[in-house]
Design an enzyme around this catalytic site. Structure first.
Site, PDB file in Angstrom:
ATOM      1  N   ARG A  15      58.286  70.762  73.840  1.00  0.00           N
ATOM      2  CA  ARG A  15      59.017  70.657  72.564  1.00  0.00           C
ATOM      3  C   ARG A  15      58.133  71.159  71.422  1.00  0.00           C
ATOM      4  NH1 ARG A  15      57.343  65.035  71.280  1.00  0.00           N
ATOM      5  NH2 ARG A  15      56.354  64.264  73.171  1.00  0.00           N
TER       6      ARG A  15
ATOM      7  N   TYR B 151      42.752  61.136  64.223  1.00  0.00           N
ATOM      8  CA  TYR B 151      43.373  62.464  64.410  1.00  0.00           C
ATOM      9  C   TYR B 151      42.511  63.565  63.754  1.00  0.00           C
ATOM     10  CZ  TYR B 151      47.168  65.964  64.264  1.00  0.00           C
ATOM     11  OH  TYR B 151      47.933  67.097  64.405  1.00  0.00           O
TER      12      TYR B 151
HETATM   13  P1  NAP Z   1      55.224  67.113  69.547  1.00  0.00           P
HETATM   14  O1  NAP Z   1      56.548  67.658  69.186  1.00  0.00           O
HETATM   15  O2  NAP Z   1      54.997  65.643  69.456  1.00  0.00           O
HETATM   16  O3  NAP Z   1      54.852  67.639  71.027  1.00  0.00           O
HETATM   17  C1  NAP Z   1      53.651  67.233  71.635  1.00  0.00           C
HETATM   18  C2  NAP Z   1      53.506  67.915  72.971  1.00  0.00           C
HETATM   19  O4  NAP Z   1      52.270  67.519  73.563  1.00  0.00           O
HETATM   20  C3  NAP Z   1      54.609  67.556  73.958  1.00  0.00           C
HETATM   21  O5  NAP Z   1      54.937  68.704  74.706  1.00  0.00           O
HETATM   22  C4  NAP Z   1      53.953  66.505  74.837  1.00  0.00           C
HETATM   23  O6  NAP Z   1      54.492  66.450  76.146  1.00  0.00           O
HETATM   24  C5  NAP Z   1      52.528  67.043  74.895  1.00  0.00           C
HETATM   25  N1  NAP Z   1      51.554  66.011  75.254  1.00  0.00           N
HETATM   26  C6  NAP Z   1      51.217  64.900  74.556  1.00  0.00           C
HETATM   27  N2  NAP Z   1      50.290  64.199  75.223  1.00  0.00           N
HETATM   28  C7  NAP Z   1      50.022  64.870  76.378  1.00  0.00           C
HETATM   29  C8  NAP Z   1      49.163  64.640  77.488  1.00  0.00           C
HETATM   30  N3  NAP Z   1      48.356  63.575  77.554  1.00  0.00           N
HETATM   31  N4  NAP Z   1      49.154  65.549  78.487  1.00  0.00           N
HETATM   32  C9  NAP Z   1      49.961  66.647  78.451  1.00  0.00           C
HETATM   33  N5  NAP Z   1      50.805  66.915  77.431  1.00  0.00           N
HETATM   34  C10 NAP Z   1      50.833  66.026  76.405  1.00  0.00           C
HETATM   35  O7  NAP Z   1      54.068  67.755  68.646  1.00  0.00           O
HETATM   36  P2  NAP Z   1      54.008  69.102  67.766  1.00  0.00           P
HETATM   37  O8  NAP Z   1      54.274  68.744  66.362  1.00  0.00           O
HETATM   38  O9  NAP Z   1      54.753  70.210  68.418  1.00  0.00           O
HETATM   39  O10 NAP Z   1      52.419  69.371  67.850  1.00  0.00           O
HETATM   40  C11 NAP Z   1      51.831  70.306  68.725  1.00  0.00           C
HETATM   41  C12 NAP Z   1      50.365  70.452  68.337  1.00  0.00           C
HETATM   42  O11 NAP Z   1      50.276  70.857  66.971  1.00  0.00           O
HETATM   43  C13 NAP Z   1      49.570  69.140  68.433  1.00  0.00           C
HETATM   44  O12 NAP Z   1      48.275  69.404  68.890  1.00  0.00           O
HETATM   45  C14 NAP Z   1      49.525  68.660  67.003  1.00  0.00           C
HETATM   46  O13 NAP Z   1      48.407  67.828  66.752  1.00  0.00           O
HETATM   47  C15 NAP Z   1      49.436  69.979  66.252  1.00  0.00           C
HETATM   48  N6  NAP Z   1      49.854  69.912  64.858  1.00  0.00           N
HETATM   49  C16 NAP Z   1      51.130  69.537  64.523  1.00  0.00           C
HETATM   50  C17 NAP Z   1      51.480  69.468  63.176  1.00  0.00           C
HETATM   51  C18 NAP Z   1      52.867  69.078  62.717  1.00  0.00           C
HETATM   52  O14 NAP Z   1      53.057  68.942  61.488  1.00  0.00           O
HETATM   53  N7  NAP Z   1      53.841  68.922  63.609  1.00  0.00           N
HETATM   54  C19 NAP Z   1      50.534  69.763  62.201  1.00  0.00           C
HETATM   55  C20 NAP Z   1      49.265  70.122  62.582  1.00  0.00           C
HETATM   56  C21 NAP Z   1      48.931  70.199  63.912  1.00  0.00           C
HETATM   57  P3  NAP Z   1      55.659  65.405  76.551  1.00  0.00           P
HETATM   58  O15 NAP Z   1      56.948  66.006  76.069  1.00  0.00           O
HETATM   59  O16 NAP Z   1      55.582  65.345  78.030  1.00  0.00           O
HETATM   60  O17 NAP Z   1      55.339  64.121  75.871  1.00  0.00           O
END
Ligand code: NAP
Length: 249
Positions: free
Chosen positions: A16, A157
């Site tokens: 996702r 974080y």
């Molecule tokens: P998200 O929608 O919550 O998706 C997180 C993803 O990580 C999911 O596919 C989840 O898999 C996977 N995941 C979590 N824990 C895991 C584990 N132990 N082993 C394998 N897979 C795992 O998050 P997102 O917003 O797309 O974020 C993606 C990245 O961007 C992250 O590193 C986040 O810190 C970074 N980021 C996000 C933002 C923001 O504003 N959204 C800003 C800065 C940085 P499942 O579906 O199986 O749980």
């Protein structure tokens, strides 16, 4: 022919949000994909869409907890055997467990550091040999602007993402002699499940600081990843590409 035709990529957290958008962008450019999330069934929709976008290329799905080093070794071994190598690795899997420092539990600290930083280490170490064998090895780690600026309520974080930046720069120096580039993308505020549950007041405050006047979309990060993954990124290494609409400007 797409800009990633013939390349093989592994993307963690591809079920996702940002990871899914990166997978779809790579698929559109003809990349052969291996996708990771905590369980394979969580990847079914992403994989089907990627297959469609790539014009029918196989997409492999792996359920893996990136915190588990042995499981990471096994998955990377399977991926390199099945795909016949690996050119691009995107460490995107990540979690938040926000709280003020005084209320931050050991569990909250460890869960975030173990997933965001140790997870990226586990995958990178396991994949490093394959990346060195590739003619165009690319490591792309998804950190965050708070890994640069820090953020109240996110000490765990921010530490994980700041660590990921330093880790990536070190790997870039170690692997440069083998033609591998290693870079970080530092997103600002992106609309995904991770940010969906935040207090509306926090969201309004963040929006007020974004100079481009909108939250980021997962595709905004995918475009940056595509740029670094292809020939366009060949001479860029050990860098942090901030994609935040001017939030930290
Ligand atoms: P998200 O929608 O919550 O998706 C997180 C993803 O990580 C999911 O596919 C989840 O898999 C996977 N995941 C979590 N824990 C895991 C584990 N132990 N082993 C394998 N897979 C795992 O998050 P997102 O917003 O797309 O974020 C993606 C990245 O961007 C992250 O590193 C986040 O810190 C970074 N980021 C996000 C933002 C923001 O504003 N959204 C800003 C800065 C940085 P499942 O579906 O199986 O749980």
């Amino acid at each position: 022919m797409g800009s990633l035709t013939g390349r093989k990529a592994l993307i963690t957290g591809a079920s996702r949000g940002i990871g899914r958008a990166i997978a779809e962008a790579f698929a559109r450019e003809g990349c052969r994909l291996a996708l990771v999330a905590t369980a394979p069934e969580r990847l079914v929709q992403t994989a089907a869409r990627c297959q469609e976008l790539s014009g029918g290329l196989d997409v492999d799905m792996f359920g893996l907890d990136v915190r588990d080093p042995k499981a990471c070794d096994e998955v990377i071994k399977k991926v390199t055997e099945k795909l016949g190598g690996l050119d691009i690795v995107v460490n995107n899997a990540g979690v938040t467990r926000d709280n003020l420092l005084m209320r931050l539990s050991d569990d909250d600290y460890n869960a975030v550091l173990d997933t965001n930083l140790r997870g990226a280490f586990n995958i990178t170490r396991a994949a490093s040999r394959a990346l060195m064998k590739s003619k165009a090895g690319r490591l792309i780690n998804i950190a965050s602007v708070v890994g640069i600026t820090g953020n109240a309520g996110q000490a765990n974080y921010a530490a994980s993402k700041g660590g990921l930046i330093a880790f990536t720069k070190s790997v870039a120096k170690e692997l440069a002699g083998r033609g591998v580039t290693a870079n970080v993308i530092a997103p600002g505020f992106i609309e995904t499940d991770m940010t969906a549950g935040l207090d509306p007041k926090v969201k309004d405050g963040a929006l007020a600081g974004i100079r481009l006047g909108r939250f980021g979309k997962p595709e905004d990060i995918a475009n940056a990843a595509l740029f670094l993954a292809g020939d366009s990124g060949a001479y860029i290494t050990a860098q942090v590409l901030v994609v935040d609409g001017g939030l930290t400007a």
